[in-house]
Design an enzyme around this catalytic site. Structure first.
Site, PDB file in Angstrom:
ATOM      1  N   LYS A  85       0.884  -3.005  -4.479  1.00 19.61           N
ATOM      2  CA  LYS A  85       0.652  -4.164  -3.605  1.00 19.61           C
ATOM      3  C   LYS A  85      -0.456  -3.838  -2.601  1.00 19.61           C
ATOM      4  CE  LYS A  85       5.336  -5.998  -3.963  1.00 19.61           C
ATOM      5  NZ  LYS A  85       4.997  -7.080  -4.889  1.00 19.61           N
ATOM      6  N   THR A  86      -1.660  -4.254  -2.914  1.00 18.40           N
ATOM      7  CA  THR A  86      -2.823  -3.955  -2.073  1.00 18.40           C
ATOM      8  C   THR A  86      -3.748  -5.166  -2.000  1.00 18.40           C
ATOM      9  OG1 THR A  86      -4.015  -3.100  -3.993  1.00 18.40           O
ATOM     10  CG2 THR A  86      -2.843  -1.484  -2.653  1.00 18.40           C
ATOM     11  N   ALA A  87      -4.609  -5.183  -0.976  1.00 20.96           N
ATOM     12  CA  ALA A  87      -5.608  -6.250  -0.869  1.00 20.96           C
ATOM     13  C   ALA A  87      -6.588  -6.153  -2.038  1.00 20.96           C
ATOM     14  CB  ALA A  87      -6.347  -6.135   0.459  1.00 20.96           C
ATOM     15  N   CYS A 119      -5.749   2.383  -3.769  1.00 17.14           N
ATOM     16  CA  CYS A 119      -5.180   3.041  -2.589  1.00 17.14           C
ATOM     17  C   CYS A 119      -6.163   4.120  -2.139  1.00 17.14           C
ATOM     18  CB  CYS A 119      -3.873   3.718  -3.000  1.00 17.14           C
ATOM     19  SG  CYS A 119      -2.461   3.141  -2.127  1.00 17.14           S
ATOM     20  N   CYS A 121       0.821  -1.199   0.000  1.00 14.69           N
ATOM     21  CA  CYS A 121       0.000   0.000   0.000  1.00 14.69           C
ATOM     22  C   CYS A 121       0.865   1.265   0.000  1.00 14.69           C
ATOM     23  CB  CYS A 121      -0.972   0.021   1.171  1.00 14.69           C
ATOM     24  SG  CYS A 121      -2.213   1.294   0.893  1.00 14.69           S
TER      25      CYS A 121
HETATM   26  P1  FAD Z   1      -0.709 -10.905   3.655  1.00 12.88           P
HETATM   27  O1  FAD Z   1      -2.147 -10.544   3.833  1.00 12.88           O
HETATM   28  O2  FAD Z   1       0.313 -10.087   4.364  1.00 12.88           O
HETATM   29  O3  FAD Z   1      -0.569 -12.430   4.035  1.00 12.88           O
HETATM   30  C1  FAD Z   1       0.627 -13.147   3.916  1.00 12.88           C
HETATM   31  C2  FAD Z   1       0.470 -14.407   4.760  1.00 12.88           C
HETATM   32  O4  FAD Z   1       1.592 -15.255   4.507  1.00 12.88           O
HETATM   33  C3  FAD Z   1       0.466 -14.103   6.253  1.00 12.88           C
HETATM   34  O5  FAD Z   1      -0.649 -14.712   6.860  1.00 12.88           O
HETATM   35  C4  FAD Z   1       1.777 -14.697   6.750  1.00 12.88           C
HETATM   36  O6  FAD Z   1       1.684 -15.210   8.075  1.00 12.88           O
HETATM   37  C5  FAD Z   1       2.007 -15.810   5.733  1.00 12.88           C
HETATM   38  N1  FAD Z   1       3.415 -16.194   5.629  1.00 12.88           N
HETATM   39  C6  FAD Z   1       4.514 -15.403   5.693  1.00 12.88           C
HETATM   40  N2  FAD Z   1       5.617 -16.147   5.575  1.00 12.88           N
HETATM   41  C7  FAD Z   1       5.212 -17.420   5.415  1.00 12.88           C
HETATM   42  C8  FAD Z   1       5.889 -18.644   5.251  1.00 12.88           C
HETATM   43  N3  FAD Z   1       7.216 -18.708   5.226  1.00 12.88           N
HETATM   44  N4  FAD Z   1       5.155 -19.772   5.120  1.00 12.88           N
HETATM   45  C9  FAD Z   1       3.800 -19.745   5.140  1.00 12.88           C
HETATM   46  N5  FAD Z   1       3.101 -18.600   5.304  1.00 12.88           N
HETATM   47  C10 FAD Z   1       3.810 -17.461   5.442  1.00 12.88           C
HETATM   48  N6  FAD Z   1      -4.603  -2.735   0.741  1.00 12.88           N
HETATM   49  C11 FAD Z   1      -5.727  -2.204   0.159  1.00 12.88           C
HETATM   50  O7  FAD Z   1      -6.277  -2.812  -0.743  1.00 12.88           O
HETATM   51  N7  FAD Z   1      -6.239  -1.014   0.563  1.00 12.88           N
HETATM   52  C12 FAD Z   1      -5.697  -0.313   1.579  1.00 12.88           C
HETATM   53  O8  FAD Z   1      -6.197   0.746   1.943  1.00 12.88           O
HETATM   54  C13 FAD Z   1      -4.544  -0.839   2.232  1.00 12.88           C
HETATM   55  N8  FAD Z   1      -3.988  -0.185   3.253  1.00 12.88           N
HETATM   56  C14 FAD Z   1      -2.958  -0.755   3.950  1.00 12.88           C
HETATM   57  C15 FAD Z   1      -2.461  -0.109   5.065  1.00 12.88           C
HETATM   58  C16 FAD Z   1      -1.459  -0.693   5.818  1.00 12.88           C
HETATM   59  C17 FAD Z   1      -0.941   0.036   7.021  1.00 12.88           C
HETATM   60  C18 FAD Z   1      -0.950  -1.963   5.452  1.00 12.88           C
HETATM   61  C19 FAD Z   1       0.114  -2.637   6.292  1.00 12.88           C
HETATM   62  C20 FAD Z   1      -1.429  -2.608   4.327  1.00 12.88           C
HETATM   63  C21 FAD Z   1      -2.425  -2.010   3.558  1.00 12.88           C
HETATM   64  N9  FAD Z   1      -2.928  -2.628   2.416  1.00 12.88           N
HETATM   65  C22 FAD Z   1      -4.021  -2.084   1.775  1.00 12.88           C
HETATM   66  C23 FAD Z   1      -2.197  -3.751   1.804  1.00 12.88           C
HETATM   67  C24 FAD Z   1      -2.823  -5.125   2.025  1.00 12.88           C
HETATM   68  O9  FAD Z   1      -3.046  -5.356   3.377  1.00 12.88           O
HETATM   69  C25 FAD Z   1      -1.892  -6.185   1.457  1.00 12.88           C
HETATM   70  O10 FAD Z   1      -1.569  -5.851   0.132  1.00 12.88           O
HETATM   71  C26 FAD Z   1      -2.561  -7.550   1.476  1.00 12.88           C
HETATM   72  O11 FAD Z   1      -2.746  -7.955   2.811  1.00 12.88           O
HETATM   73  C27 FAD Z   1      -1.732  -8.559   0.709  1.00 12.88           C
HETATM   74  O12 FAD Z   1      -2.248  -9.841   0.867  1.00 12.88           O
HETATM   75  P2  FAD Z   1      -1.251 -11.112   0.870  1.00 12.88           P
HETATM   76  O13 FAD Z   1      -2.102 -12.287   1.108  1.00 12.88           O
HETATM   77  O14 FAD Z   1      -0.380 -11.044  -0.313  1.00 12.88           O
HETATM   78  O15 FAD Z   1      -0.298 -10.846   2.125  1.00 12.88           O
END
Ligand code: FAD
Length: 543
Positions: free
Chosen positions: A442-444, A477, A297
């Site tokens: 990189k966002t949800a 964003c 984000c």
């Molecule tokens: P994550 O949700 O981070 O999940 C990764 C998972 O992998 C975790 O559960 C972790 O435990 C697991 N993992 C890590 N290492 C390993 C391993 N070795 N083996 C197995 N599992 C592992 N996005 C939006 O769309 N809008 C917003 O407004 C926004 N604002 C944000 C504000 C902040 C402060 C932050 C921190 C993020 C924000 N985001 C926003 C970004 C969004 O949260 C991420 O882009 C999203 O969570 C990515 O999803 P992901 O599944 O790729 O990663």
């Protein structure tokens, strides 16, 4: 020194587990490289982490490599990789594992060829390992590594397509977080407890959960290596491990974050402290930082700043607070269309902007921070600033298990085709979310769309059909420019604007409706649709 080194020839030696305190002796013995063959976590808390050993080795001027392999499950691919490392590392090389036996075996496989490997039988416990698994009998259809936004959402979407798929999620954490809410937590507009749920409650019904971390990948053997020493085999693999927050990369930061006026919205633990500091600050200097890419984000560092300024303006104290933004990047926001509305707020809040300015050290108790500021000619000046409040967006990096694996590209992310999200070298592997190399924001919100692309394309691959969908780079964003208003930045590859609600919300204007969307509607959609395989607001680009 108790180090038990076995020299096999002038170029190669093995040893049992080493610790950082052994490194000086290893250097004194003339070794020029250290190779770690033991997966992190195998020996529990007593085993030093690969990063810790690597740092000590490199500080001593030696080269370091990490090639984790599983006891009793050494493969031809492991031998090939060992051969590559032996060819590239400066000699002599000291390799180690738990007892040294695994490294010895790997060395003989690498130097004597696969025939030696095929014919080896051993009774050595370090080679057999209590944790070896019969992975032909334990074959999983689809293994998803990471139970975050992307991993859980994908599992649910796949199950909705075909309920009898054997899907396994590998995820070490007990808790699942909705991280986009943390900006609002830091702005006093969201209860942090509502951003977390037990992992068990979000794993879709019928999906197996292995509560462990991945420590490495063996794509040729179709196995994921686990940090408990076991391995899981698969037909199709999806990597969704997210990105790692690294406050430890800035001297002084990790030990002070969450106290001494130093905070970050990038963590469940410290986001509430941001609001505590904002409410309490009546005068002085507040500094907000943004690290170099990769960053999840990319708008979040400045969202924290605008919401803080909004509160100080409400309290009538903004005029007594000097607000400074230190951004390691060169622009306020990567998509030019959104810069003018943001600049209106920068001016209104009287924020002092600094670009190419990277946080390099923090002294929390002294309330001081240091930045390396680069000028147009590339000259770098170290600048010291005192602060009353410091909001840090910490450096972020690929997970070690990905970065050190054959799945990684040059940037350490899982190297996939940005349109199909399929791995560029291993067709049975996909990646999505923050872990993948696609150049989207990189966002949800990006993960919400990528889930549909991976689910469609993976199902097509299973059926031998062509891929039906392509990812257009969508990310979103919601820029919280003041309490109650958001500039809803939605865009795809190349900065193309992709507004979802174009008839309702002007994408380049601050809007109340967008605030309601972010604060109330999107969290509900996240928990009740995205994580349950209901693909709302997620229509992909059809081929
Ligand atoms: P994550 O949700 O981070 O999940 C990764 C998972 O992998 C975790 O559960 C972790 O435990 C697991 N993992 C890590 N290492 C390993 C391993 N070795 N083996 C197995 N599992 C592992 N996005 C939006 O769309 N809008 C917003 O407004 C926004 N604002 C944000 C504000 C902040 C402060 C932050 C921190 C993020 C924000 N985001 C926003 C970004 C969004 O949260 C991420 O882009 C999203 O969570 C990515 O999803 P992901 O599944 O790729 O990663």
């Amino acid at each position: 020194m108790s180090l038990d080194v076995t020299r096999h020839n002038t170029d190669f030696a093995t040893a049992p587990q080493i610790s950082p305190s052994d490194v000086a002796a290893i250097a004194a013995m003339g070794f020029r490289s250290v190779l770690n063959n033991r997966p992190d976590g195998e020996g529990g808390v007593d085993q030093p982490h690969s990063d810790t050993i690597g740092e000590a080795v490199m500080a001593a001027g030696l080269q370091y490599a990490y090639q984790p392999v599983i006891s009793g499950q050494l493969t031809a691919a492991d031998a090939v990789r060992m051969g590559e490392l032996l060819a590239s590392l400066p000699k002599p090389v000291l390799a180690f594992c738990r007892s040294g036996a695994r490294s010895t075996k790997l060395y003989s496989m690498a130097t004597q060829g696969e025939a030696a490997f095929a014919s080896t039988q051993t009774t050595n416990p370090d080679l057999l390992g209590a944790s070896s698994c019969d992975w032909s009998a334990d074959q999983h259809d689809i293994v998803i590594v990471g139970g975050g936004s992307a991993g859980v959402g994908l599992a649910a979407s796949l199950k909705n397509r075909q309920h009898n798929l054997r899907i396994t999620i590998i995820e070490p954490s007990d808790t699942h977080y909705y991280q986009p809410a943390w900006t609002l937590v830091g702005g006093g507009a969201f209860n942090v407890a509502d951003s977390a749920r037990p992992m068990a409650s979000v794993i879709p019904p019928g999906v197996e959960w292995i509560k462990a971390g991945a420590s490495g990948f063996d794509p040729d053997g179709k196995r994921v290596l686990l940090d408990n020493g076991q391995a899981v085999s698969y037909q199709y693999l999806v990597v969704a491990t997210g990105i790692r927050i690294r406050p430890d990369l800035i001297p002084g930061l990790a030990e002070t974050i969450g106290k001494n006026g130093v905070t970050s919205n990038y963590s469940f633990k410290t986001a509430p402290y941001t609001w505590e500091l904002v409410k309490g600050l009546k005068k002085g200097r507040a500094i907000f930082t943004q690290p170099p890419v990769p960053i999840k984000c990319p708008g979040a560092p400045q969202k924290a700043m605008y919401l803080s300024c909004s509160e100080w303006r409400r309290q009538g104290v903004l005029k007594d607070i000097e607000v400074e933004f230190y951004n390691a990047g060169g622009v306020l926001f990567g998509v030019p269309d959104f810069v003018p509305p943001l600049m209106d707020y920068v001016k209104a809040y009287d924020i002092h902007l600094n670009f190419s300015a990277n946080l390099v050290a923090v002294d929390g108790p002294a309330h001081k921070a240091w930045f390396d500021v680069k000028d147009a000619e590339g000259n770098v000046t170290r600048v010291e600033r005192e602060f009353d409040m410091l909001h840090v967006s910490p450096p972020q990096a690929p997970q070690d298990c990905v970065r050190n694996s054959p799945l990684a590209g040059a940037d350490g992310m899982v190297e996939i085709d940005q349109f199909t999200l399929q791995h560029v070298r291993y067709p049975n592997i996909f990646s999505l979310g923050d872990a993948c190399s696609s150049p989207n924001s990189k966002t949800a919100a990006a993960a919400r769309k990528q889930i549909v692309v991976v689910a469609n394309n993976l199902m097509a691959l299973r059926m031998g059909e062509t891929f039906p969908t392509r990812y257009d780079g969508y990310g979103s964003c919601p820029l919280t420019v003041e309490h109650g208003k958001i500039v809803l930045a939605e865009f795809g590859f190349g900065g193309k604007l992709l507004p979802t609600f174009r008839w309702l919300i002007n994408p380049i204007k601050a809007s109340r409706l967008a605030w309601i969307l972010k604060k109330d509607v999107l969290p509900w959609i996240y928990w009740n649709a995205m994580l349950r395989g209901r693909e709302w607001l997620a229509k992909p680009f059809e081929n």
